[in-house]
Design an enzyme around this catalytic site. Structure first.
Site, PDB file in Angstrom:
ATOM      1  CB  CYS A  87     -59.997 116.415  83.538  1.00 34.10           C
ATOM      2  SG  CYS A  87     -59.912 118.190  83.693  1.00 34.10           S
ATOM      3  CG  HIS A 179     -57.154 115.968  79.758  1.00 33.74           C
ATOM      4  ND1 HIS A 179     -58.443 115.564  79.513  1.00 33.74           N
ATOM      5  CD2 HIS A 179     -57.251 117.132  80.419  1.00 33.74           C
ATOM      6  CE1 HIS A 179     -59.290 116.444  80.011  1.00 33.74           C
ATOM      7  NE2 HIS A 179     -58.589 117.414  80.566  1.00 33.74           N
ATOM      8  CD  GLU A 181     -57.854 112.313  77.961  1.00 38.18           C
ATOM      9  OE1 GLU A 181     -57.050 111.933  78.844  1.00 38.18           O
ATOM     10  OE2 GLU A 181     -58.669 113.234  78.133  1.00 38.18           O
TER      11      GLU A 181
HETATM   12  N1  GLN Z   1     -63.518 122.313  84.355  1.00 35.31           N
HETATM   13  C1  GLN Z   1     -64.199 121.123  83.958  1.00 35.31           C
HETATM   14  C2  GLN Z   1     -65.257 120.724  84.974  1.00 35.31           C
HETATM   15  O1  GLN Z   1     -65.361 121.334  85.993  1.00 35.31           O
HETATM   16  C3  GLN Z   1     -63.224 119.977  83.760  1.00 35.31           C
HETATM   17  C4  GLN Z   1     -62.301 120.289  82.615  1.00 35.31           C
HETATM   18  C5  GLN Z   1     -61.809 119.104  81.882  1.00 35.31           C
HETATM   19  O2  GLN Z   1     -62.316 117.987  82.007  1.00 35.31           O
HETATM   20  N2  GLN Z   1     -60.832 119.331  81.034  1.00 35.31           N
HETATM   21  O3  GLN Z   1     -65.986 119.818  84.754  1.00 35.31           O
END
Ligand code: GLN
Length: 198
Positions: A87, A179, A181
């Site tokens: 992410c 994710h 995790e």
């Molecule tokens: N929206 C977040 C970002 O731009 C990422 C979200 C996440 O890691 N769950 O960094």
């Protein structure tokens, strides 16, 4: 279960500034590997691979710069250190962000769109088979997730959800929009440990 062929214990770093650090640590430990929280550049010399967790990429990027980790980490990745961004971690790895001039590590040849699915309330999860990772269905959890809008020639697409690219591999680098995790499935962690072993 640890078998003979699994060989020596891998030391997996998790960038420890912010975000889902403990959750990654628990998966690595459950797979009977060593997990270390990484905050200092000296630690880069001691690990077999590094996980960049989810959280807030802008904050993590600032902290990478402030602590002097950004340049040595980029160098290590380019030299082959296995790395996995989940992410926000994926955003840190991208060479290009859509509608955003900012680039952080800029090592993976892809364009990433931040918050591509909308805001927190648009978070969702699905179950899918990702053949490279496992032949079982695994849960994929998306939280204010990015997706990938362009990949370079050397980037292999591992998974698409609704026609959007959400998991990729380029040599020693793995990136996922979701994710693993935050689920009880360790298939992605197992796969990453395999990348670190090679
Ligand atoms: N929206 C977040 C970002 O731009 C990422 C979200 C996440 O890691 N769950 O960094």
């Amino acid at each position: 279960m640890v078998t003979e062929e699994c060989g020596k214990t891998m030391k997996i770093g998790i960038l420890g500034f912010q975000g889902a650090v403990i959750e990654h640590q628990q998966h690595i430990q459950q797979l009977e590997q060593e997990a270390v929280i990484v905050r200092y550049r000296e630690q880069l010399e001691t690990i077999d691979g590094l996980i960049l967790p989810g959280g807030e990429s802008t904050t993590m990027g600032k902290l990478l710069n402030r602590t002097g980790l950004m340049d040595p980490l980029r160098e290590k990745i380019l030299q082959g250190l296995p790395v996995w961004g989940t992410c926000a971690g994926m955003i840190l790895l991208a060479k290009e962000l859509e509608q955003d001039p900012l680039v952080h590590l800029g090592v993976m040849d892809m364009t990433v769109k931040r918050n591509a699915y909308g805001t927190q309330i648009d978070s969702f999860d699905v179950r899918m088979v990702v053949p490279e990772i496992s032949n079982r269905e695994i849960p994929l959890v998306f939280i204010r997730a990015p997706y990938i809008t362009r990949v370079g020639k050397a980037v292999r697409v591992l998974c698409r959800v609704d026609d959007h690219i959400v998991a990729v591999r380029e040599r020693n680098m793995l990136a996922t929009s979701f994710h693993p995790e935050l689920t009880d499935d360790s298939a992605f962690h197992q796969y990453f440990i395999g990348m670190c072993r090679k």
